[in-house]
Design a protein around this motif. Sequence first.
Motif, short mmCIF file in Angstrom:
data_model
loop_
_atom_site.label_atom_id
_atom_site.label_comp_id
_atom_site.label_asym_id
_atom_site.label_seq_id
_atom_site.Cartn_x
_atom_site.Cartn_y
_atom_site.Cartn_z
N SER A 4 0.86 -1.18 0.00
CA SER A 4 0.00 0.00 0.00
C SER A 4 0.89 1.23 0.00
N ILE A 5 0.32 2.32 -0.46
CA ILE A 5 1.04 3.59 -0.42
C ILE A 5 0.51 4.39 0.76
N LYS A 6 1.43 4.77 1.64
CA LYS A 6 1.08 5.53 2.84
C LYS A 6 2.13 6.62 3.06
N ASN A 7 1.76 7.64 3.80
CA ASN A 7 2.74 8.65 4.17
C ASN A 7 3.75 8.04 5.12
N TYR A 8 5.00 8.39 4.90
CA TYR A 8 6.10 7.84 5.68
C TYR A 8 7.10 8.95 5.95
N THR A 9 7.52 9.08 7.19
CA THR A 9 8.50 10.10 7.55
C THR A 9 9.88 9.49 7.50
N ASN A 10 10.76 10.18 6.76
CA ASN A 10 12.12 9.68 6.56
C ASN A 10 13.09 10.85 6.69
N THR A 11 14.31 10.55 7.05
CA THR A 11 15.35 11.56 7.16
C THR A 11 16.39 11.33 6.08
N PHE A 12 16.70 12.40 5.35
CA PHE A 12 17.69 12.36 4.29
C PHE A 12 18.89 13.19 4.71
N ASN A 13 20.08 12.70 4.38
CA ASN A 13 21.30 13.46 4.65
C ASN A 13 21.69 14.18 3.35
N ILE A 14 21.58 15.50 3.37
CA ILE A 14 21.94 16.30 2.20
C ILE A 14 23.05 17.25 2.61
N ARG A 15 24.21 17.04 2.00
CA ARG A 15 25.39 17.85 2.30
C ARG A 15 25.67 17.97 3.80
N GLY A 16 25.53 16.83 4.48
CA GLY A 16 25.84 16.78 5.90
C GLY A 16 24.74 17.30 6.82
N PRO A 24 4.67 10.21 0.46
CA PRO A 24 4.12 8.88 0.15
C PRO A 24 5.23 7.88 -0.12
N ALA A 25 5.05 6.68 0.40
CA ALA A 25 6.01 5.59 0.19
C ALA A 25 5.23 4.28 0.07
N ARG A 26 5.84 3.32 -0.59
CA ARG A 26 5.21 2.01 -0.72
C ARG A 26 5.67 1.14 0.44
N LEU A 27 4.68 0.58 1.18
CA LEU A 27 4.97 -0.26 2.33
C LEU A 27 4.34 -1.63 2.14
N GLU A 28 5.05 -2.66 2.58
CA GLU A 28 4.49 -4.00 2.56
C GLU A 28 3.41 -4.07 3.64
N ASP A 29 2.24 -4.56 3.27
CA ASP A 29 1.11 -4.57 4.20
C ASP A 29 1.39 -5.38 5.47
N ALA A 30 2.00 -6.54 5.33
CA ALA A 30 2.20 -7.43 6.47
C ALA A 30 3.24 -6.89 7.47
N THR A 31 4.32 -6.32 6.97
CA THR A 31 5.42 -5.91 7.85
C THR A 31 5.54 -4.40 8.04
N GLN A 32 4.87 -3.63 7.18
CA GLN A 32 4.97 -2.16 7.16
C GLN A 32 6.40 -1.69 6.87
N GLU A 33 7.18 -2.55 6.22
CA GLU A 33 8.52 -2.17 5.80
C GLU A 33 8.44 -1.51 4.42
N ILE A 34 9.38 -0.59 4.18
CA ILE A 34 9.41 0.11 2.90
C ILE A 34 9.80 -0.86 1.79
N ASN A 42 12.00 8.69 -5.74
CA ASN A 42 12.56 9.89 -6.38
C ASN A 42 11.78 11.14 -5.99
N ALA A 43 10.47 11.03 -5.86
CA ALA A 43 9.66 12.18 -5.45
C ALA A 43 10.03 12.60 -4.02
N ALA A 44 10.28 11.64 -3.15
CA ALA A 44 10.67 11.95 -1.76
C ALA A 44 12.03 12.64 -1.73
N ILE A 45 12.95 12.18 -2.56
CA ILE A 45 14.27 12.81 -2.62
C ILE A 45 14.14 14.25 -3.09
N LYS A 46 13.32 14.49 -4.11
CA LYS A 46 13.11 15.85 -4.60
C LYS A 46 12.50 16.74 -3.53
#
Length: 107
Positions: A4-16, A24-34, A42-46
């Motif tokens: 499923s696609i759900k909102n997911y909070t992630n931290t990116f390291n950009i130039r330190g 939005p990110a794709r998560l496995e329904d059973a484990t909720q892993e990305i 790519n949209a999240a990175i942008k």
Amino acid sequence: MTTSIKNYTNTFNIRGKEIEITAPARLEDATQEIVPDMTLDNAAIKMAQEEYRKKFNIVKPEEIKALRKKWQLSQKKFTQIIGWSPSTVALYEVGEISTKSNGRIYR
């Protein structure tokens, strides 16, 4: 496996710097892993890059393009005036984050 696609909070390291975004990110329904999804990832990175630019007042690709168009300059002519290499301008216009020193030159 179902996903499923759900909102997911992630931290990116950009130039330190750590930039946290919720996107939005794709998560496995059973484990909720990305699950890798190139389009969503790519949209999240942008989004993280945009947040970094906003937070640190970094020039945006659209700003460079708009200035060139305003002055009616090709990339090549623009590079001669501003002192950047042609590849630098091309990279910045497609989304690469400019260096702080190049940002100061631009501003």
